[in-house]
Design a protein around this motif. Structure first.
Motif, PDB file in Angstrom:
ATOM      1  N   PRO A  64       5.420  42.845 -11.857  1.00 24.43           N
ATOM      2  CA  PRO A  64       6.879  42.703 -11.596  1.00 24.43           C
ATOM      3  C   PRO A  64       7.587  42.978 -10.139  1.00 24.43           C
ATOM      4  CG  PRO A  64       6.440  44.505 -13.258  1.00 24.43           C
ATOM      5  CD  PRO A  64       5.287  43.839 -12.897  1.00 24.43           C
ATOM      6  N   LEU A  65       6.938  43.824  -9.596  1.00 31.88           N
ATOM      7  CA  LEU A  65       7.449  44.123  -8.171  1.00 31.88           C
ATOM      8  C   LEU A  65       7.182  43.027  -7.140  1.00 31.88           C
ATOM      9  CD1 LEU A  65       8.576  46.313  -5.956  1.00 31.88           C
ATOM     10  CD2 LEU A  65       6.027  47.002  -5.840  1.00 31.88           C
ATOM     11  N   THR A  66       5.898  42.355  -7.379  1.00 35.74           N
ATOM     12  CA  THR A  66       5.655  41.138  -6.539  1.00 35.74           C
ATOM     13  C   THR A  66       6.735  39.837  -6.754  1.00 35.74           C
ATOM     14  OG1 THR A  66       3.238  41.928  -6.475  1.00 35.74           O
ATOM     15  CG2 THR A  66       3.572  39.492  -5.791  1.00 35.74           C
ATOM     16  N   CYS A  67       6.772  39.934  -7.955  1.00 40.81           N
ATOM     17  CA  CYS A  67       7.393  38.787  -8.346  1.00 40.81           C
ATOM     18  C   CYS A  67       9.027  39.259  -8.020  1.00 40.81           C
ATOM     19  CB  CYS A  67       7.779  38.558 -10.146  1.00 40.81           C
ATOM     20  SG  CYS A  67       6.254  37.996 -10.884  1.00 40.81           S
ATOM     21  N   PHE A  68       9.476  40.314  -8.096  1.00 43.06           N
ATOM     22  CA  PHE A  68      10.665  40.583  -7.635  1.00 43.06           C
ATOM     23  C   PHE A  68      11.283  40.508  -6.007  1.00 43.06           C
ATOM     24  CE2 PHE A  68      14.181  43.632  -6.405  1.00 43.06           C
ATOM     25  CZ  PHE A  68      15.279  43.324  -7.286  1.00 43.06           C
ATOM     26  N   LEU A  69      10.020  40.777  -5.423  1.00 40.65           N
ATOM     27  CA  LEU A  69      10.092  40.619  -3.935  1.00 40.65           C
ATOM     28  C   LEU A  69       9.956  39.394  -3.502  1.00 40.65           C
ATOM     29  CD1 LEU A  69       7.777  43.557  -2.716  1.00 40.65           C
ATOM     30  CD2 LEU A  69       9.938  43.231  -2.505  1.00 40.65           C
ATOM     31  N   LEU A  70       9.205  38.558  -4.336  1.00 38.40           N
ATOM     32  CA  LEU A  70       9.593  36.834  -4.056  1.00 38.40           C
ATOM     33  C   LEU A  70      10.834  36.431  -4.400  1.00 38.40           C
ATOM     34  CD1 LEU A  70       5.846  35.854  -5.417  1.00 38.40           C
ATOM     35  CD2 LEU A  70       6.629  35.687  -2.949  1.00 38.40           C
ATOM     36  N   ILE A  71      11.325  36.910  -5.411  1.00 35.94           N
ATOM     37  CA  ILE A  71      12.564  36.392  -5.801  1.00 35.94           C
ATOM     38  C   ILE A  71      13.701  36.875  -4.874  1.00 35.94           C
ATOM     39  CG2 ILE A  71      14.729  36.596  -7.543  1.00 35.94           C
ATOM     40  CD1 ILE A  71      12.311  37.062  -9.738  1.00 35.94           C
ATOM     41  N   LEU A  72      13.675  38.080  -4.223  1.00 37.45           N
ATOM     42  CA  LEU A  72      14.310  38.521  -3.282  1.00 37.45           C
ATOM     43  C   LEU A  72      14.520  37.923  -1.954  1.00 37.45           C
ATOM     44  CD1 LEU A  72      16.360  41.011  -3.282  1.00 37.45           C
ATOM     45  CD2 LEU A  72      14.679  42.293  -2.131  1.00 37.45           C
ATOM     46  N   THR A  73      13.129  37.408  -1.518  1.00 41.65           N
ATOM     47  CA  THR A  73      13.016  36.628  -0.765  1.00 41.65           C
ATOM     48  C   THR A  73      13.638  35.344  -0.623  1.00 41.65           C
ATOM     49  OG1 THR A  73      10.806  37.539  -0.041  1.00 41.65           O
ATOM     50  CG2 THR A  73      11.261  35.616   0.998  1.00 41.65           C
ATOM     51  N   SER A  74      13.499  34.462  -1.811  1.00 43.55           N
ATOM     52  CA  SER A  74      14.154  33.270  -1.872  1.00 43.55           C
ATOM     53  C   SER A  74      15.454  33.344  -2.026  1.00 43.55           C
ATOM     54  CB  SER A  74      13.698  32.787  -3.636  1.00 43.55           C
ATOM     55  OG  SER A  74      12.458  32.375  -3.517  1.00 43.55           O
ATOM     56  N   TYR A  75      16.122  34.499  -2.703  1.00 50.44           N
ATOM     57  CA  TYR A  75      17.744  34.648  -2.646  1.00 50.44           C
ATOM     58  C   TYR A  75      18.162  35.237  -1.539  1.00 50.44           C
ATOM     59  CZ  TYR A  75      18.542  33.184  -7.180  1.00 50.44           C
ATOM     60  OH  TYR A  75      18.988  32.291  -8.402  1.00 50.44           O
ATOM     61  N   SER A  76      17.415  35.764  -0.324  1.00 52.79           N
ATOM     62  CA  SER A  76      17.854  36.101   0.808  1.00 52.79           C
ATOM     63  C   SER A  76      18.130  34.845   1.701  1.00 52.79           C
ATOM     64  CB  SER A  76      16.997  36.742   1.497  1.00 52.79           C
ATOM     65  OG  SER A  76      16.666  38.023   0.983  1.00 52.79           O
ATOM     66  N   PHE A  77      17.165  33.742   1.638  1.00 54.15           N
ATOM     67  CA  PHE A  77      17.317  32.543   2.335  1.00 54.15           C
ATOM     68  C   PHE A  77      18.428  31.565   1.519  1.00 54.15           C
ATOM     69  CE2 PHE A  77      12.765  33.315   3.552  1.00 54.15           C
ATOM     70  CZ  PHE A  77      12.870  32.982   4.850  1.00 54.15           C
ATOM     71  N   ILE A  78      18.631  31.989   0.477  1.00 54.32           N
ATOM     72  CA  ILE A  78      19.711  30.986  -0.382  1.00 54.32           C
ATOM     73  C   ILE A  78      21.064  31.464   0.318  1.00 54.32           C
ATOM     74  CG2 ILE A  78      20.888  30.755  -2.519  1.00 54.32           C
ATOM     75  CD1 ILE A  78      17.971  30.602  -3.935  1.00 54.32           C
ATOM     76  N   VAL A  79      21.296  32.825   0.071  1.00 56.00           N
ATOM     77  CA  VAL A  79      22.531  33.397   0.662  1.00 56.00           C
ATOM     78  C   VAL A  79      22.774  33.196   1.791  1.00 56.00           C
ATOM     79  CG1 VAL A  79      23.691  35.672   1.189  1.00 56.00           C
ATOM     80  CG2 VAL A  79      22.507  35.391  -1.026  1.00 56.00           C
ATOM     81  N   CYS A  80      21.816  33.179   2.778  1.00 52.98           N
ATOM     82  CA  CYS A  80      22.112  32.486   4.061  1.00 52.98           C
ATOM     83  C   CYS A  80      22.518  31.104   4.326  1.00 52.98           C
ATOM     84  CB  CYS A  80      20.870  32.795   4.949  1.00 52.98           C
ATOM     85  SG  CYS A  80      20.380  34.409   5.495  1.00 52.98           S
ATOM     86  N   SER A  81      22.016  30.384   3.394  1.00 50.86           N
ATOM     87  CA  SER A  81      22.267  28.733   3.469  1.00 50.86           C
ATOM     88  C   SER A  81      23.530  28.549   2.711  1.00 50.86           C
ATOM     89  CB  SER A  81      21.424  28.022   2.533  1.00 50.86           C
ATOM     90  OG  SER A  81      19.992  27.998   3.132  1.00 50.86           O
ATOM     91  N   ILE A  82      24.197  29.393   1.695  1.00 50.11           N
ATOM     92  CA  ILE A  82      25.082  29.382   1.050  1.00 50.11           C
ATOM     93  C   ILE A  82      26.439  29.694   2.163  1.00 50.11           C
ATOM     94  CG2 ILE A  82      27.014  30.000  -1.008  1.00 50.11           C
ATOM     95  CD1 ILE A  82      24.352  30.371  -2.565  1.00 50.11           C
ATOM     96  N   LEU A  83      26.378  30.630   2.927  1.00 50.13           N
ATOM     97  CA  LEU A  83      27.281  31.122   3.866  1.00 50.13           C
ATOM     98  C   LEU A  83      27.442  30.108   4.873  1.00 50.13           C
ATOM     99  CD1 LEU A  83      26.335  35.015   3.952  1.00 50.13           C
ATOM    100  CD2 LEU A  83      28.042  33.897   2.759  1.00 50.13           C
ATOM    101  N   GLN A  84      26.686  29.377   5.020  1.00 47.77           N
ATOM    102  CA  GLN A  84      26.812  28.420   6.168  1.00 47.77           C
ATOM    103  C   GLN A  84      27.352  26.974   5.446  1.00 47.77           C
ATOM    104  OE1 GLN A  84      22.821  27.183   7.737  1.00 47.77           O
ATOM    105  NE2 GLN A  84      22.473  29.512   8.389  1.00 47.77           N
ATOM    106  N   ILE A  85      27.582  26.962   4.137  1.00 44.53           N
ATOM    107  CA  ILE A  85      28.397  25.823   3.781  1.00 44.53           C
ATOM    108  C   ILE A  85      29.917  25.957   4.138  1.00 44.53           C
ATOM    109  CG2 ILE A  85      29.198  24.585   1.471  1.00 44.53           C
ATOM    110  CD1 ILE A  85      26.661  25.626   0.173  1.00 44.53           C
ATOM    111  N   ARG A  86      30.564  24.979   4.609  1.00 47.16           N
ATOM    112  CA  ARG A  86      31.996  25.091   4.951  1.00 47.16           C
ATOM    113  C   ARG A  86      32.783  25.097   3.858  1.00 47.16           C
ATOM    114  NH1 ARG A  86      31.994  21.338  10.665  1.00 47.16           N
ATOM    115  NH2 ARG A  86      30.206  22.548  11.918  1.00 47.16           N
ATOM    116  N   SER A  87      32.829  24.195   2.966  1.00 43.93           N
ATOM    117  CA  SER A  87      33.805  23.978   1.866  1.00 43.93           C
ATOM    118  C   SER A  87      33.775  25.364   0.859  1.00 43.93           C
ATOM    119  CB  SER A  87      33.748  22.704   1.059  1.00 43.93           C
ATOM    120  OG  SER A  87      32.280  22.824   0.404  1.00 43.93           O
TER     121      SER A  87
END
Length: 310
Positions: free
Chosen positions: A205-228
């Motif tokens: 579960p720790l490995t899965c959680f770290l992979l999920i955290l990595t995915s969502y770190s990139f997701i948050v960065c991309s969302i913050l770049q959305i203008r609307s």
């Protein structure tokens, strides 16, 4: 000194400190179980019946609903039987099956949440390449991979637990056969196996959680770049349901298997929530904030309501 006879069956003592509450718990847990089955079946019907929902995200949600139907079915039917006054005995083979399928479905869900996070990462961070990356073939491989890795993990943990000799006593101080309570009944030194099991149960579960955290770190960065503002809200809305489900799924694992001094009552309470309440809440989590799922569910319910009576 323990009796040398080989145990052929185990007696489930149930949830600790709940003597005299059998009738109340039976009604409560039966309600949870029925709502879990109905909720996840409706989600399955809504996705299968709507061509608009035939996308990778809903394909994985479909598999999650299937897991959420079978996961509580590993321990709940037997628990409901003895709460209603029937036998608490479970055969040796039945105990092995309970432990294997509990960890097989639990691990499969864990890997599935990781795949769903990757799907959201591709959809939000690489939208133009989404259909190419998440092709039908890729989705099928990822879905089969979650079950394969879940099976490997469950086989390892089950073999680890039941390679030990069990020669009495045979009373399982829990409501189903799980690793910590079974190791207590073994007629051998289990300290090394407990450490290996702890590392295995904790590492996955720790490995899965770290992979999920990595995915969502990139997701948050991309969302913050959305203008609307509307675009950001829609992206956050889609991801918030998944994050809520992840927290509800991963927290019990940490509380049950990684605590330094196990508390039987706390373990049982958290595990009941994990086995019954989380699978019941998942359909609500994924449908309440999703207009497409709500629309499809409404159509399914309307269709069922207008079916001709035989």
């Amino acid at each position: 000194m323990r009796n040398a006879s080989v145990v052929t069956a185990f007696i489930l003592l149930g949830i600790p400190h709940t003597h005299g509450l059998e009738a109340t718990l039976f009604v409560l847990f039966l309600s949870f179980y029925v709502f879990t089955l109905i909720g996840n079946l409706l989600i399955l019907l809504a996705i299968v019946s709507s061509s608009r929902l035939h996308t990778p995200m809903y394909f994985f949600l479909c598999k999650l609903s299937v897991c959420d139907i079978f996961f509580p079915s590993v321990s709940s039917p037997k628990m409901l039987l003895y709460l209603s006054g029937n036998s608490r005995a479970v055969s040796y083979a039945g105990c092995v099956c309970q432990l294997f399928f509990y960890h097989f479905l639990g691990c499969t869900e864990c890997f599935l949440y990781t795949v769903m996070a990757y799907d959201r990462f591709v959809a939000i961070c690489h939208p133009l390449r989404y259909t190419i990356i998440m092709s039908h073939r890729a989705c099928a491989i990822l879905a089969m991979g979650t079950s394969l890795f879940g099976c490997v993990q469950a086989t390892f943990l089950t073999t680890l637990t039941f390679q030990l000799p069990y020669c009495g006593p045979n009373e399982v101080d829990y409501y189903f056969c799980d690793i910590p309570v079974m190791l207590k009944l073994a007629c051998a030194d289990t300290s090394a196996l407990e450490m290996v099991g702890l590392i295995s149960v904790g590492l996955m579960p720790l490995t899965c959680f770290l992979l999920i955290l990595t995915s969502y770190s990139f997701i948050v960065c991309s969302i913050l770049q959305i203008r609307s503002t509307e675009g950001r809200q829609r992206a956050f809305s889609t991801c918030s349901a998944h994050l809520t489900a992840i927290l509800l799924s991963f927290m019990p694992v940490v509380l049950i298997y990684l605590q330094p001094t196990p508390n039987p009552w706390l373990n049982a309470t958290v595990q009941v929530l994990n086995n019954l309440v989380t699978p019941m809440l998942n359909p609500l989590i994924y449908s309440l904030r999703n207009k497409e799922v709500k629309y499809s569910l409404r159509k399914v319910l309307q269709h069922l309501a207008f079916l001709p009576k035989k």
